[in-house]
Each structure stands twice: as structure tokens, then as C-alpha cells.
Design an enzyme around this catalytic site. Structure first.
Site: not given
Length: 291
Positions: A20-21, A23, A25, A28, A41, A139
Site C-alpha cells: 500500500l505504501g 515510509g 519506518m 504497509v 506495517k 506527525d
């Protein structure tokens, strides 16, 4: 270097279906497990050996599980499992159908004011629940806020959250974590006490951005909030979108005060003001001051 793509693999009881994506850290994935469809995640492999990151990841799971609120993406579970001989840490979250506010902004010039107010009401509900756990999100930005087809707003990603009890920090003391363009001025001061009012500053930036289609610090580099605030270069949102109501313009301006003492004291107060709108006692007082 991040974690190898796990699409098609089994991670404990979870079948990973699609990425899904990704980042700073982790990555996901959409997955299916005992709970049905979930968002999973996985912490990036190269961070496993970085001091503090594993603890931050697990604290993110603890904080997520402690918060049960309709405007916060729920954390369902967390575990560590060996994959290809390497320990792999993951968090299981509810899967939310929809798109982020960032994705929505990429489609639209800006959001209608009615929707902006709705976003503000629901985000402040989420922030109130987060702050009730003695935590600061740190964030908040359009990429971390999901809007569902039913217009339910969901705040996600506690990866850089920080407990106000300094003995239980999720972030690393003295290290800036989060998104520079959404950081409150006090987040740059290692000696400053950062509390929920930093999230309200980020909310001000978010509302400015979605109501105008423009970030208030657009074009500035480096420590943009400090540079803009020190030189008073933040234009009112109405300078970009003159159709905005004076109420929303003033609310955004109040959230963006450099000194946290000059902002609203709590997310719940902003929630109540947005719900009451022009009928709120805050606006009745503020509008008289503007006359």
C-alpha cells in the site's frame, strides 16, 4: 535500504496481498488474517539494528492499542516473526477504505470549506483521544489522514509519537522526528516542553493547506516554520482563497501562533469551536475584536 517486498508471502497468520505504501519506518501492506482484511506495517530491515527504532516501533503498537476512537486507525496486534532467517517486526492495523487528504488534494485544487470544517472536527476528536493517553502525535499532515467514502476521517501513523512523560519517549531525545513542514516552532528546541499544542499547530497547517491548496511555507527550505514565523511571512489563508469565511481564516491563524501559549489550550476546545462555528463564544469574542 528497506525491507524486501513481501507481497505474496505469509507472515504468521497473515497472507500479504499488495503493498500500500512505504515510509521512513516501514512498508504497509494489505493482508488477510483472522480479523479479515487488515493493513500490516513491517519495520524496514535496515532499522532493526538502529538503536531505539525497535523500541519506537513497539511503542507505536502499544500506543495504538491504547487508543479506541472512531477517528483513529485502530491497532489490532503486533508481533515479531522470523522471515528468511531475519527477525521481522510488524504491526497489524484496521484496513480503511478511502484516500488520504494528500491524495484528495492532488485531485482537487482545494477542499470546500464545509469539508475542511468537517475534517477539523473529526481530527480534533482524534487528537483529543491521543492526548488523553499523554501522547503527542507529532506527525499530523494530509498524508496521515484518511477520508473514507462515507466522509469518516481517520488519523493514522504513530511512528514518531512522543509520550509527554519523558521517561517513556517514543522518539529519540534531541533528535528531530516528524515532518519538517508540519512542525511547531517548539519542536526545534530540545529544551522546550512539547505537548498537544504542537499537534494543534500542525492542524493549522493542514487546514490552511486543504482550504487553499497551498502550504503556508511553500517555497521555503530548511527550518521553514521558524524562518517563516520569525519574518512574519505567513499570509492569511484568505490571501490565497478569498472565498473562505473570516471564521475559518481566524481559526487557522490562531492555531498557527508561534507561541504555544497563544494557541488553543486543547484539541477539545478547537473541536467545540468548529462544531459551533460562528455561534461559538470564541468567534463572538474574536469577531468583536476585529471590528
Amino acid at each position: 535500504m528497506g525491507t524486501a517486498n513481501l507481497t505474496g508471502q505469509q507472515l504468521g497468520p497473515y497472507s500479504i496481498e499488495a503493498e500500500l505504501g512505504s515510509g521512513g519506518m516501514g512498508t504497509v501492506y494489505r493482508a488477510t488474517g483472522p480479523e479479515g482484511a487488515v493493513a500490516l506495517k513491517v519495520l524496514h530491515t535496515h532499522l532493526m539494528q538502529t538503536p531505539g527504532f525497535r523500541d519506537r516501533f513497539l511503542r507505536e503498537a502499544e500506543l495504538g492499542r491504547a487508543i479506541t476512537h472512531p477517528n483513529v486507525v485502530r491497532t489490532l496486534a503486533a508481533d515479531t516473526i522470523e522471515v528468511n532467517g531475519q527477525p521481522t517486526h510488524y504491526i497489524v492495523m484496521e484496513f480503511v477504505e478511502g484516500q488520504t487528504l494528500q491524495q484528495l488534494l492532488e485531485e482537487l485544487e482545494h477542499l470546500p470549506e464545509e469539508l475542511c470544517r468537517h475534517v477539523g472536527i473529526q481530527v480534533t476528536g482524534a487528537l483529543s483521544a491521543i492526548h488523553a493517553q499523554a501522547a503527542v502525535h507529532r506527525d499530523l499532515k494530509p498524508a496521515n489522514v484518511i477520508i473514507t467514502p462515507e466522509h469518516r476521517i481517520k488519523v493514522m501513523d504513530f511512528g514518531v509519537a512522543r509520550l509527554t512523560d519523558t521517561a517513556q519517549q517514543l522518539s529519540v531525545a534531541g533528535q528531530f522526528l516528524g515532518s519538517i513542514l508540519y512542525a511547531a516552532p517548539e519542536q526545534w528546541d530540545p529544551q522546550a516542553k512539547v505537548d498537544g499544542r504542537a499537534d494543534l499547530f500542525a492542524l493549522g497547517i493542514l487546514l490552511y493547506e486543504i482550504s487553499t491548496g497551498r502550504h503556508p511555507f511553500a517555497g521555503l527550505e530548511g527550518t521553514a516554520p521558524l524562518a517563516a514565523l520569525a519574518s512574519c511571512r505567513i499570509e492569511p489563508a484568505s490571501a490565497t482563497n478569498p472565498e473562505l469565511s473570516p471564521f475559518l481564516v481566524e481559526l487557522i491563524g490562531s492555531l498557527l501562533k508561534p507561541d504555544p501559549a497563544d494557541r488553543f489550550a486543547a484539541a477539545a476546545l478547537v473541536h467545540d469551536v468548529l462544531e459551533a462555528g460562528e455561534r461559538s463564544s470564541w468567534w463572538q469574542s474574536r469577531s468583536r475584536e476585529l471590528e
